[in-house]
Design an enzyme around this catalytic site. Sequence first.
Site, PDB file in Angstrom:
ATOM      1  CG  HIS A  60     -88.989 163.079  46.484  1.00  0.00           C
ATOM      2  ND1 HIS A  60     -88.983 164.094  47.616  1.00  0.00           N
ATOM      3  CD2 HIS A  60     -87.933 162.346  46.444  1.00  0.00           C
ATOM      4  CE1 HIS A  60     -87.741 163.776  48.325  1.00  0.00           C
ATOM      5  NE2 HIS A  60     -87.167 162.752  47.654  1.00  0.00           N
ATOM      6  CG  ASP A  96     -94.815 150.019  68.285  1.00  0.00           C
ATOM      7  OD1 ASP A  96     -95.824 149.462  67.737  1.00  0.00           O
ATOM      8  OD2 ASP A  96     -94.221 149.732  69.148  1.00  0.00           O
TER       9      ASP A  96
END
Length: 463
Positions: A172, A403
């Site tokens: 993180h 995508d």
Amino acid sequence: MATTNNHVTVLEKCRISPPPNTVGQKSLPLTFFDIVWLLFHPIQQLFFYNFPHPKSHFIATIIPKLKHSLSKTLQHFFPFAGNLLVFPSSSKKPEIRHVDGDSLPLIFAECDLDFNHLKGNHPRDCNLFHPLVPRLENAFKETDDIVKIPVFAIQVTIFPNSGFTIGLTNHHSLCDARTRYHFLMAWTSIARHGTDDLFLSNDQLHPFYDRVIQYPTSLDDMILSLPPIQTIDESYRVPELVQHTDRVRATLVLTRTEINSLKKCVLVQVPSLEYVSSFVVGCGFVWSCIAKSRVEVEGKEGEYEVEQFGCAVDWGARLNPPLPPTYFGNCLGPIVATTKTTLIIGDKGFPAAVELFATAIREGVNCKEGVFKDAEEWLERVLQDVPTMTVAGTPKQNVYEVDFGWGKPEKYESISIEFGSISVNAGKESSEGLEIGLWLPAKQMDAFISISKNELENMHSVS
């Protein structure tokens, strides 16, 4: 084939670097917003893609495409291939550094589990997902004064003739959801088009590396003085997923119609709110239903006299001046609502939970004293020893837009909610809906599903 882990067999382990002579040595100093995450778990995401082809086709087509496009992407997002450097014996701030030859691990694997079962919304054994996301590599000492911590890893797993998953794990301290989403948008663009020409032509995707956040230097001194950070050495490890025998994960899908019904219910019972966002009403609904399901199964209402619900707010646009949208790194602050359990499990528990959460957000983001008014208390607030549920993810970054050229994801799972969160993301069927991922004991999950279903049906019939 290299190794086998449960139902997953590793086909190839490789390392991906930016193209030669494109990055060189670069350093990115960490800010207070980044350093604080040294104390917390990594972020682990899993994307499911349909691919009704044999493994041979996957090896011949998908693997080369991912390797090439990832290398080109790292040319522009070099911290993902670098290492986090910590200097325990000095007051120097940690930084992410890239030098020639740095790379990130990329694993290709095969799984014999049921792809369609895993990508569902129904309760599924959480342990089945662990082998599909990679672990971060171990920290190591570069010199006596420098500890290196790897920050990113990727695993792609084929389910022959069904589909494959892409699992991502990042420290993180590397970045927040906004930066990670920009990285994914760049990677998918380069994968679809074969080059980075389109990426280069779109200024809205270019990462902004300058450290322009203005904040009190005392915050750096405070976080660097904490013993867990002062004593970091080569034994440093981020928390890892733990095997559980009774835990399952499921996804609650809230359609736009259902969200509107929830909003109407809240605004009728709490008219002083005037407006609640889909995010707040969805979180309040789930918070209340989780509390009700826990009490129903455990019958121990008194043991949870006080509990908390929190989220991380992106402060970037709220700073003065605001950060560029593609700022690379973290810029998050906690919002925490605290209440007695009895207030959110009664007949008006849902509106009460929404009001508490909405008020906490409003007071946090509209603080007249500024974003950093109580920043030194953030850790104390988040780490209080009371039952706490937090939110991972955000509907603002649509995970179903990731995508690579073979279609949008069939399903998204936030694996790291197992460290104590729910996930909230835009819906697959409509970005105006919400997908909320949960991780609960199996009996409590059954109770949650029943409670949430009944409440939604009741609200819909009333509206």
